[in-house]
Design an enzyme around this catalytic site. Structure first.
Site, mmCIF file in Angstrom:
data_model
loop_
_atom_site.group_PDB
_atom_site.id
_atom_site.type_symbol
_atom_site.label_atom_id
_atom_site.label_comp_id
_atom_site.label_asym_id
_atom_site.label_seq_id
_atom_site.Cartn_x
_atom_site.Cartn_y
_atom_site.Cartn_z
ATOM 1 N N ASP A 55 0.566 -1.210 0.157
ATOM 2 C CA ASP A 55 0.125 0.270 0.122
ATOM 3 C C ASP A 55 0.728 1.339 0.078
ATOM 4 O O ASP A 55 1.915 0.707 -0.267
ATOM 5 C CB ASP A 55 -1.120 -0.303 0.798
ATOM 6 C CG ASP A 55 -0.507 0.592 2.252
ATOM 7 O OD1 ASP A 55 0.858 0.498 2.962
ATOM 8 O OD2 ASP A 55 -0.884 0.204 3.727
ATOM 9 N N HIS A 56 -0.106 2.300 0.082
ATOM 10 C CA HIS A 56 1.003 3.890 -0.361
ATOM 11 C C HIS A 56 1.895 3.658 0.931
ATOM 12 O O HIS A 56 3.115 4.361 0.986
ATOM 13 C CB HIS A 56 -0.006 4.809 0.360
ATOM 14 C CG HIS A 56 -0.920 4.698 1.491
ATOM 15 N ND1 HIS A 56 -1.981 3.922 1.206
ATOM 16 C CD2 HIS A 56 -0.478 5.170 2.646
ATOM 17 C CE1 HIS A 56 -2.750 4.289 2.537
ATOM 18 N NE2 HIS A 56 -2.222 4.622 3.872
ATOM 19 N N ILE B 236 1.047 -5.634 8.922
ATOM 20 C CA ILE B 236 0.353 -5.791 10.626
ATOM 21 C C ILE B 236 -0.755 -5.937 9.019
ATOM 22 O O ILE B 236 -1.543 -7.275 9.243
ATOM 23 C CB ILE B 236 -0.013 -5.400 11.407
ATOM 24 C CG1 ILE B 236 1.113 -5.184 12.535
ATOM 25 C CG2 ILE B 236 -1.277 -6.340 11.613
ATOM 26 C CD1 ILE B 236 1.340 -5.153 13.525
ATOM 27 N N ARG C 248 8.190 -33.431 10.686
ATOM 28 C CA ARG C 248 7.165 -32.838 11.699
ATOM 29 C C ARG C 248 5.859 -31.746 11.230
ATOM 30 O O ARG C 248 4.912 -31.450 11.805
ATOM 31 C CB ARG C 248 7.506 -32.906 12.938
ATOM 32 C CG ARG C 248 8.280 -31.663 12.671
ATOM 33 C CD ARG C 248 9.369 -32.030 14.465
ATOM 34 N NE ARG C 248 10.312 -30.860 15.248
ATOM 35 C CZ ARG C 248 10.988 -30.214 15.054
ATOM 36 N NH1 ARG C 248 12.181 -31.197 13.671
ATOM 37 N NH2 ARG C 248 12.066 -29.460 14.559
ATOM 38 N N HIS C 249 7.191 -30.812 10.942
ATOM 39 C CA HIS C 249 6.643 -29.855 10.164
ATOM 40 C C HIS C 249 5.515 -29.630 8.856
ATOM 41 O O HIS C 249 4.551 -28.854 9.000
ATOM 42 C CB HIS C 249 7.819 -28.655 9.857
ATOM 43 C CG HIS C 249 8.565 -28.064 10.585
ATOM 44 N ND1 HIS C 249 8.189 -27.240 12.138
ATOM 45 C CD2 HIS C 249 9.982 -28.320 11.050
ATOM 46 C CE1 HIS C 249 9.468 -27.835 13.010
ATOM 47 N NE2 HIS C 249 10.099 -28.044 12.123
ATOM 48 N N HIS D 263 9.987 -23.871 9.278
ATOM 49 C CA HIS D 263 9.168 -24.408 9.860
ATOM 50 C C HIS D 263 7.068 -24.201 8.835
ATOM 51 O O HIS D 263 6.654 -25.118 9.581
ATOM 52 C CB HIS D 263 9.088 -24.152 11.679
ATOM 53 C CG HIS D 263 10.308 -24.712 11.544
ATOM 54 N ND1 HIS D 263 10.407 -24.905 13.120
ATOM 55 C CD2 HIS D 263 11.296 -25.163 11.369
ATOM 56 C CE1 HIS D 263 11.759 -25.171 13.223
ATOM 57 N NE2 HIS D 263 12.458 -25.347 12.649
ATOM 58 N N CYS E 105 3.439 -3.070 4.113
ATOM 59 C CA CYS E 105 2.397 -1.488 4.345
ATOM 60 C C CYS E 105 3.196 -0.900 5.833
ATOM 61 O O CYS E 105 4.323 -1.342 5.311
ATOM 62 C CB CYS E 105 1.233 -1.958 4.722
ATOM 63 S SG CYS E 105 0.756 -2.968 6.194
ATOM 64 N N GLY E 106 2.456 0.131 6.059
ATOM 65 C CA GLY E 106 2.889 0.577 7.310
ATOM 66 C C GLY E 106 3.912 -0.135 8.498
ATOM 67 O O GLY E 106 5.096 -0.117 8.478
ATOM 68 N N THR E 107 3.112 -0.977 8.764
ATOM 69 C CA THR E 107 3.826 -1.771 10.030
ATOM 70 C C THR E 107 3.827 -3.578 9.339
ATOM 71 O O THR E 107 4.370 -4.822 10.115
ATOM 72 C CB THR E 107 1.811 -2.232 10.765
ATOM 73 O OG1 THR E 107 1.191 -2.644 10.215
ATOM 74 C CG2 THR E 107 2.089 -0.688 11.606
HETATM 75 C C1 RB5 Z 1 -1.363 2.959 6.197
HETATM 76 O O1 RB5 Z 1 -2.092 4.270 6.610
HETATM 77 C C2 RB5 Z 1 -1.306 2.070 7.587
HETATM 78 O O2 RB5 Z 1 -2.502 1.953 8.185
HETATM 79 C C3 RB5 Z 1 -1.199 0.665 6.326
HETATM 80 O O3 RB5 Z 1 0.050 1.039 6.161
HETATM 81 C C4 RB5 Z 1 -0.621 -0.524 7.403
HETATM 82 O O4 RB5 Z 1 0.734 -0.129 8.285
HETATM 83 C C5 RB5 Z 1 -1.926 -1.300 8.363
HETATM 84 O O5 RB5 Z 1 -1.321 -1.926 8.897
#
Ligand code: RB5
Length: 146
Positions: free
Chosen positions: A8-9, A69, A132-133, A98, A65-67
């Protein structure tokens, strides 16, 4: 070997650096965007790359992405995907060895470009250990139909 990439951005600088790095190493990159810094919704891009992996157009995928996550959680909603959000090289190696992760997700705002590239190399240069994995992966993937 074909690798699906998407971001993403919040991940565009690291995704661009990873693409350049992979092409220099002669990997074939399928780039699902995004390619501008305009704000977008990461599930849209996670889904494009994840579908390419489950459809076997790409052997594996790398998301940013930013995180790391949100885009990683989104990818894991696609049946057949095992995407690990990783922020260190040990986890990158282990998730291949694994979990046989077929995608990894990285957070540009967390790890930056240099570590991001090292993590990609650690993941791509590792091998699944099987045994096993595989049993555990079979059980994990069976949860998708529960
Ligand atoms: C975008 O601002 C941010 O929320 C996205 O890149 C990401 O970190 C979400 O998990």
């Amino acid at each position: 070997m074909k690798i699906a990439l998407a971001c993403d951005h919040g991940g565009i600088n690291l995704k661009t650096a990873i693409k350049k790095h992979l092409e220099k190493l002669d990997y074939e990159v399928l780039d699902f965007g995004v390619n501008s810094s305009e704000s977008v919704d990461y599930p849209d891009y996670a889904a494009k790359a994840a579908k390419a992996v489950v459809d076997k157009e790409a052997e594996c995928g790398i998301l940013v992405c930013g995180t790391g996550i949100g885009i990683g959680i989104a990818a894991n909603k696609i049946k057949g995907i095992r995407c690990a959000t990783v922020g260190d090289t040990f986890s990158a190696r282990m998730t291949k060895a694994h979990n046989n992760a077929n995608m990894i997700a990285l957070g540009e705002r967390v790890i930056g470009i240099g570590l991001g590239i090292d993590i990609v190399d650690a993941y791509l240069n590792s091998s699944f250990e099987g045994g096993r994995h595989q049993t555990r992966i079979d059980k994990m993937m069976a949860l998708e139909s529960k």
